[in-house]
Design an enzyme around this catalytic site. Structure first.
Site, PDB file in Angstrom:
ATOM      1  N   HIS B  33      16.652   4.120 -24.853  1.00 57.09           N
ATOM      2  CA  HIS B  33      17.834   3.742 -24.076  1.00 57.09           C
ATOM      3  C   HIS B  33      17.652   4.103 -22.603  1.00 57.09           C
ATOM      4  O   HIS B  33      17.966   3.322 -21.719  1.00 57.09           O
ATOM      5  CB  HIS B  33      19.087   4.433 -24.636  1.00 57.09           C
ATOM      6  CG  HIS B  33      19.727   3.654 -25.736  1.00 57.09           C
ATOM      7  ND1 HIS B  33      19.199   3.593 -26.994  1.00 57.09           N
ATOM      8  CD2 HIS B  33      20.839   2.874 -25.744  1.00 57.09           C
ATOM      9  CE1 HIS B  33      19.967   2.821 -27.742  1.00 57.09           C
ATOM     10  NE2 HIS B  33      20.966   2.366 -27.010  1.00 57.09           N
ATOM     11  N   LYS B  98      25.764   6.432 -36.452  1.00 57.40           N
ATOM     12  CA  LYS B  98      26.652   7.287 -37.246  1.00 57.40           C
ATOM     13  C   LYS B  98      27.609   8.031 -36.323  1.00 57.40           C
ATOM     14  O   LYS B  98      27.266   8.356 -35.171  1.00 57.40           O
ATOM     15  CB  LYS B  98      25.853   8.262 -38.117  1.00 57.40           C
ATOM     16  CG  LYS B  98      25.145   9.336 -37.335  1.00 57.40           C
ATOM     17  CD  LYS B  98      24.613  10.442 -38.245  1.00 57.40           C
ATOM     18  CE  LYS B  98      23.870  11.465 -37.426  1.00 57.40           C
ATOM     19  NZ  LYS B  98      23.158  12.480 -38.133  1.00 57.40           N
TER      20      LYS B  98
END
Lengths: 276, 172
Positions: B33, B98
């Site tokens: 990222h 999650k």
């Protein structure tokens, strides 16, 4: 005791820890599955149990986060080893991770490049008697490790304050840290040893009550509070946020009361090598 | 599991819906990222087109002999929150991970009509069995954090934040 023998046994233990969920944890998960009423939470517990079955049968790691291997070594005073003990353990861990394609997750804290298998956390005790060597491997996942907490309480703090602090730590961990959790708590010592005891508490079997009755009652009270938070497996609700609470205590100073909390996700993995 | 689906009808799904997904997703976690967003800031070409794609916050274990992939469950999504907007701006459709996300991330998901899913956390062995193929796409130097293209079949997902910005979790 031979270097090669220690290395081989540690290598086996790495695979055991990463592929086979601890029997006591599996038992607690089955119990939680049977009693869960919230459908989504029950489905999640079903996934967790299926995952454990697949991991063991097909030798696939229980979790892609194969952890930072925390190693506890208890060496008897009279034990003699040809070659170095640490070198044997280190090589065994590296071989265990490499041969079983377990994820290298260890990096330089600032460079963050090229994850490797080198740099385990060691805790060595040399004071047990006899010739025995006990090596415990705890591959600690960081989704839960990141939610560790330490608080230096006043020595006059009531147990309720401590219990609320632990409950709050679990609340903060929430769905991020893969509930249902096993909650390790260390009470006493110094700031560092309280957290160390919390980590060691994760090694205690969770299917037997704490032999210390006072701690047992405290564990039960925290267990009740935590499981009324409604977080549940994957954060999907239900009554199973924790599978167990385990507390260890050590003497501390009259001026303080350190409390450490080390949470484990549902994939609590540890294995033991015992050599004579 | 109520239904099976592919990419076409994902943005219409509401929070809490669970389903089995079949299609292609890209793995990317923290360091990938950081690299992607750095490239975007420098106006440089990305190693993949994000338009209409799904990013899976996952750093799998290597594939043991004869397997497609090793254990491959989701990692904590909120660590990727600060990188989310530039990727959504580039057309990213969905994210799989999650746990809860920040208020800002939820608002960005609403603004760009994205969708955030949960995959069964800590169930990497189960999910490995649902991966049909794996191909390295970018940043091989990141090892397990490299970007991989995965074809998955019957991959269990739950909508955690829908395209209207409704979440099953409180914001963090």
């Amino acid at each position: 005791m031979k270097y090669s023998c220690i290395k081989k046994e540690v290598e086996k233990a790495v695979a055991q820890a990463n592929f086979c969920l601890r029997p006591d944890v599996k038992k607690a998960l089955k119990k939680a599955y049977a009693s869960e009423k919230v459908l989504k939470a029950k489905t999640a517990l079903g996934w967790i149990l299926d995952n454990a079955g697949i991991a063991e049968k097909e030798s696939i790691a229980l979790c892609q986060d194969t952890g930072l291997p925390v190693v506890f070594i208890e060496a008897g005073k009279k034990m003699r080893i040809s070659g170095g003990l640490i070198a044997a353990v280190e090589k065994g861990i590296e071989a265990g991770y490499r041969k079983n394609s377990l994820r290298p997750s260890i990096v330089d804290p600032l460079d963050r490049c090229r994850p490797s298998y080198k740099g385990m956390a060691y805790h060595i005790d040399f004071f047990s008697a006899g010739r025995k060597l006990k090596i415990t491997i705890l591959p600690k996942g960081f989704g839960s490790e990141n939610k560790s907490r330490l608080k230096m309480f006043n020595p006059t703090a009531e147990p309720e304050e401590i219990e609320n602090f632990i409950t709050e730590a679990v609340k903060e961990a929430g769905a991020q840290s893969c509930p249902p959790f096993v909650i390790g708590v260390g009470v006493g010592g110094t700031c560092d040893s309280a957290l160390m005891e919390a980590k060691r508490a994760l090694l205690i079997r969770i299917d037997k009550p704490n032999p210390d009755r006072k701690l047992d009652r405290m564990e039960k009270r925290i267990f009740k509070k935590v499981n009324s938070l409604g977080i549940g497996p994957m954060g999907l609700g239900g009554k199973c946020t924790a599978l167990a609470v385990r507390i260890r205590k050590i003497p501390t100073h009259i001026a303080g009361l350190p409390v450490g909390v080390n949470i484990s996700c549902h994939a609590l993995r540890s294995s033991v090598v015992e050599l004579e | 599991m109520k239904c099976k689906t592919d990419k076409k009808n994902l943005t219409g799904m509401r929070k809490g819906s669970s389903f089995l997904f079949t299609g292609c997703i890209y793995t990317a976690r923290d360091q990938a990222h950081k690299k992607l967003v750095r490239l975007i800031r420098k106006n440089q070409k990305l190693p993949l087109s994000l338009k209409g794609q799904i990013i899976y916050y996952c750093g799998p274990t290597a594939a043991p002999n004869g397997r497609i992939i090793g254990s491959c469950g989701p990692t904590t999504s909120c660590r990727m929150d600060s990188f989310l907007e530039p990727l959504l701006k580039k057309g990213l459709l969905g994210m799989i991970g999650k746990g809860p996300r920040s208020r800002n991330a939820r608002e960005m998901i609403k603004k760009y009509k994205g969708v955030y899913f949960l995959a069964p956390s800590g169930c990497g062995a189960l999910l490995a069995k649902r991966v049909v193929s794996r191909k390295l796409v970018a940043f091989p130097g990141l090892g397990p954090e490299a970007i991989y293209k995965l074809e998955v079949a019957d991959f269990p997902l739950i909508v955690a934040i829908d395209s209207c910005g409704h979440s099953i979790y409180p914001d963090i």
